[in-house]
Design a protein around this motif. Sequence first.
Motif, mmCIF file in Angstrom:
data_model
loop_
_atom_site.group_PDB
_atom_site.id
_atom_site.type_symbol
_atom_site.label_atom_id
_atom_site.label_comp_id
_atom_site.label_asym_id
_atom_site.label_seq_id
_atom_site.Cartn_x
_atom_site.Cartn_y
_atom_site.Cartn_z
ATOM 1 N N LYS A 293 18.172 -3.555 2.833
ATOM 2 C CA LYS A 293 18.089 -4.722 1.964
ATOM 3 C C LYS A 293 16.518 -4.490 1.776
ATOM 4 O O LYS A 293 16.092 -5.086 0.410
ATOM 5 N N LEU A 294 15.930 -4.368 2.352
ATOM 6 C CA LEU A 294 14.303 -4.218 2.257
ATOM 7 C C LEU A 294 14.050 -3.464 1.778
ATOM 8 O O LEU A 294 12.435 -3.564 1.420
ATOM 9 N N GLY A 295 14.277 -2.193 2.305
ATOM 10 C CA GLY A 295 13.844 -1.397 2.765
ATOM 11 C C GLY A 295 12.846 -0.804 3.987
ATOM 12 O O GLY A 295 12.622 -1.858 4.875
ATOM 13 N N LYS A 296 12.521 -0.113 4.321
ATOM 14 C CA LYS A 296 12.324 0.827 5.761
ATOM 15 C C LYS A 296 11.109 0.143 5.818
ATOM 16 O O LYS A 296 11.235 -1.199 7.119
ATOM 17 N N VAL A 297 10.095 -0.058 5.067
ATOM 18 C CA VAL A 297 8.941 -0.819 5.171
ATOM 19 C C VAL A 297 9.028 -1.844 5.085
ATOM 20 O O VAL A 297 7.848 -3.039 6.345
ATOM 21 N N GLY A 298 9.247 -2.381 4.120
ATOM 22 C CA GLY A 298 9.102 -4.205 4.181
ATOM 23 C C GLY A 298 10.210 -4.485 5.079
ATOM 24 O O GLY A 298 9.274 -6.114 5.641
ATOM 25 N N ALA A 299 10.933 -4.412 5.683
ATOM 26 C CA ALA A 299 12.085 -4.866 7.283
ATOM 27 C C ALA A 299 10.810 -4.568 8.432
ATOM 28 O O ALA A 299 11.097 -5.330 9.164
ATOM 29 N N LEU A 300 9.872 -3.608 8.804
ATOM 30 C CA LEU A 300 8.668 -3.541 9.381
ATOM 31 C C LEU A 300 8.347 -4.450 10.008
ATOM 32 O O LEU A 300 7.771 -4.754 10.011
ATOM 33 N N VAL A 429 0.074 -4.209 9.573
ATOM 34 C CA VAL A 429 0.313 -4.719 8.756
ATOM 35 C C VAL A 429 -0.180 -4.973 7.192
ATOM 36 O O VAL A 429 0.942 -3.911 6.500
ATOM 37 N N VAL A 430 -1.127 -4.786 6.935
ATOM 38 C CA VAL A 430 -1.995 -4.757 6.163
ATOM 39 C C VAL A 430 -1.666 -2.927 6.316
ATOM 40 O O VAL A 430 -1.756 -2.536 4.387
ATOM 41 N N LEU A 431 -2.021 -1.978 6.361
ATOM 42 C CA LEU A 431 -2.372 -0.817 6.788
ATOM 43 C C LEU A 431 -1.597 0.148 6.074
ATOM 44 O O LEU A 431 -0.986 0.457 4.889
ATOM 45 N N LEU A 432 0.360 -1.168 6.957
ATOM 46 C CA LEU A 432 1.562 -0.275 5.984
ATOM 47 C C LEU A 432 1.658 -0.889 4.730
ATOM 48 O O LEU A 432 2.147 0.105 4.362
ATOM 49 N N TRP A 433 1.194 -1.603 5.038
ATOM 50 C CA TRP A 433 1.851 -2.060 2.954
ATOM 51 C C TRP A 433 0.296 -1.186 1.992
ATOM 52 O O TRP A 433 1.363 -1.069 1.012
ATOM 53 N N GLY A 434 -0.462 -1.656 2.605
ATOM 54 C CA GLY A 434 -1.453 -1.361 1.541
ATOM 55 C C GLY A 434 -1.749 0.049 1.433
ATOM 56 O O GLY A 434 -2.602 0.373 0.458
ATOM 57 N N PHE A 435 -1.492 0.918 2.295
ATOM 58 C CA PHE A 435 -2.314 2.179 2.535
ATOM 59 C C PHE A 435 -0.875 3.000 2.618
ATOM 60 O O PHE A 435 -1.222 4.411 1.537
ATOM 61 N N TYR A 436 0.214 2.860 3.521
ATOM 62 C CA TYR A 436 0.869 3.697 3.889
ATOM 63 C C TYR A 436 1.618 3.840 2.593
ATOM 64 O O TYR A 436 2.161 4.860 2.524
ATOM 65 N N ARG A 437 2.451 2.677 2.109
ATOM 66 C CA ARG A 437 3.383 2.670 1.003
ATOM 67 C C ARG A 437 3.539 2.923 -0.107
ATOM 68 O O ARG A 437 4.393 3.763 -0.992
ATOM 69 N N PRO A 438 2.342 2.996 -0.509
ATOM 70 C CA PRO A 438 1.725 3.809 -1.676
ATOM 71 C C PRO A 438 2.025 5.567 -1.497
ATOM 72 O O PRO A 438 2.440 6.247 -2.850
ATOM 73 N N LYS A 439 1.287 6.173 -0.631
ATOM 74 C CA LYS A 439 1.212 7.562 0.085
ATOM 75 C C LYS A 439 2.959 7.833 -0.225
ATOM 76 O O LYS A 439 3.484 8.536 -0.471
ATOM 77 N N ALA A 440 4.087 6.708 0.089
ATOM 78 C CA ALA A 440 5.740 7.230 0.487
ATOM 79 C C ALA A 440 5.827 7.514 -0.292
ATOM 80 O O ALA A 440 7.044 8.114 -0.955
ATOM 81 N N LYS A 441 5.327 6.042 -1.225
ATOM 82 C CA LYS A 441 6.214 6.365 -2.566
ATOM 83 C C LYS A 441 6.049 7.684 -3.563
ATOM 84 O O LYS A 441 6.983 7.620 -4.028
ATOM 85 N N ARG A 442 5.403 7.838 -3.563
ATOM 86 C CA ARG A 442 5.030 9.622 -4.174
ATOM 87 C C ARG A 442 6.065 10.536 -3.583
ATOM 88 O O ARG A 442 6.485 11.058 -4.675
ATOM 89 N N VAL A 443 6.354 10.986 -2.360
ATOM 90 C CA VAL A 443 7.341 11.342 -2.020
ATOM 91 C C VAL A 443 8.231 11.365 -2.143
ATOM 92 O O VAL A 443 9.516 12.065 -1.334
ATOM 93 N N LEU A 444 8.777 9.801 -1.815
ATOM 94 C CA LEU A 444 10.399 9.174 -0.701
ATOM 95 C C LEU A 444 10.716 8.460 -2.388
ATOM 96 O O LEU A 444 9.836 7.852 -3.059
ATOM 97 N N ASP A 445 12.769 8.743 -2.643
ATOM 98 C CA ASP A 445 12.892 7.867 -2.956
ATOM 99 C C ASP A 445 12.668 6.286 -3.079
ATOM 100 O O ASP A 445 12.625 5.151 -3.471
ATOM 101 N N VAL A 446 12.946 6.384 -1.585
ATOM 102 C CA VAL A 446 13.441 4.745 -0.859
ATOM 103 C C VAL A 446 12.303 5.045 0.612
ATOM 104 O O VAL A 446 12.265 5.065 0.925
ATOM 105 N N VAL A 447 11.288 3.703 0.275
ATOM 106 C CA VAL A 447 10.392 3.256 1.326
ATOM 107 C C VAL A 447 11.137 2.056 2.113
ATOM 108 O O VAL A 447 10.495 1.586 3.227
#
Length: 447
Positions: A293-300, A429-447
């Motif tokens: 429902k939230l995506g893996k990053v959102g749920a984490l 939490v800060v690094l997941l949302w602000g740093f990892y998530r933008p990088k992952a969105k560039r290579v994955l359809d769903v994060v």
Amino acid sequence: MALSLGQKAGWGLADMGVVVFVVVKQLLVFAYLTSVLGVPVEIAGLATTGVLIFDMITDPLIGYLSDRTHSRWGRRAPWMVVGAVVMSVGMVGLFSVPDGLTGVASLPWVLGFFVLATLGFTMVSIPYGAMAGEVTKDPTERSAMTAWRMGFASVGILIGGALIPGIAANEGYSVAALKVSPLIIGAIWLSVFATRRAPRVSKPSSVSPIRMLSLVASNRAFVILAVLYGVMTLAIALITAGLPFAAIYLVTDTGDTLLSGAAKALSVLSLMFAAFTVGSILSQAGWVFASAKLGKVGALVLGLCLYITLLYGLFLVLPSVNVTAVAGMFVLAGMTNGSYQQIPWAMYPDLMDVTSNQTGEAIEGAFSAIWLFGQKAANAIAPLILGLIVGAYGWVETTQGVADQPEAALNALRWAVTLVPAAILALSVVLLWGFYRPKAKRVLDVV
């Protein structure tokens, strides 16, 4: 080809055996050295950290060798079958210190077998993690597999954190380790048998070690996630390393609460782990649903925020004489910890696929080694950090299990198992949302 229910559950079963040793090395070795053998707390922390650093060094080697293995059973199974035995022998040996060998003099014996056990652990865990990238390419199916894995891992936590301490209290650590060894070996061997017909890459990789590391390093999103998982693990490892001491010194059973009888029968430590395990098992399906429902990053992120809240609540109630209330909080802790247990392990194989699709190279073992490197680094330094924190405030080592501790040392322990891990998780939490998530969105359809 979709995996059968038996294959998904069978793959997850191995983690029950793996996690028993993970809990033993994080929870019991440090406490065994300081509370049974009388090794000074700073030396015990430094010694266990040294062994776990050795464990980290062997990861890339085992990953490389498993990628290049050729056998009729595939690239991963032979390593897991042999590694299970090596891990169990080492675990029994490290707790079988000869009578009269105490203090610093006991370190060569304990550390020698600890090295053997961690080598066996690596022989199992690296190929096992690599299988997640081989048996399926479906992200949703990986989430389901990981839920099975973490469900069985929760049973392993119960065995390692509740059953072993209970047996050890009555019959000794070596007997406890010997009694659970068949469970460890059996779980891993049955997992290999259950997944024998699952899809796999049978052709060994021909990529050189330097090229393997280069391909992994070029996957920036994966590297960031591996580092962040190590940061999260540091928080959890601090809690785990400090929990035996917290159960003794910060939770007092007065005998007049609902679970007082259970605390007396199991010990407070075993009861806390049982409560934690119940929460973790109950949460697994919920985190699969939340990921969908939230995506893996959102749920984490949601799970980690709940974890932080729970740790602050524990800080407020400790020290406590209400063992029932603390057990209830540990059920909630297990539920929040379920997000850390499950979701990252479902995230990283998706990033392995990016490199595989771009290069055509099947180097899941190399990815698995780097993935576990951050986790093992955190587990290696956590006992050292805990030892330095409580040692700085005058912690007293003993060979009797319990000693009178200075009030300042007990307060330092309280901070070390609650607010310090909460701060580390907040950074994650800060690094997941602000740093990892933008990088992952560039290579994955769903994060």
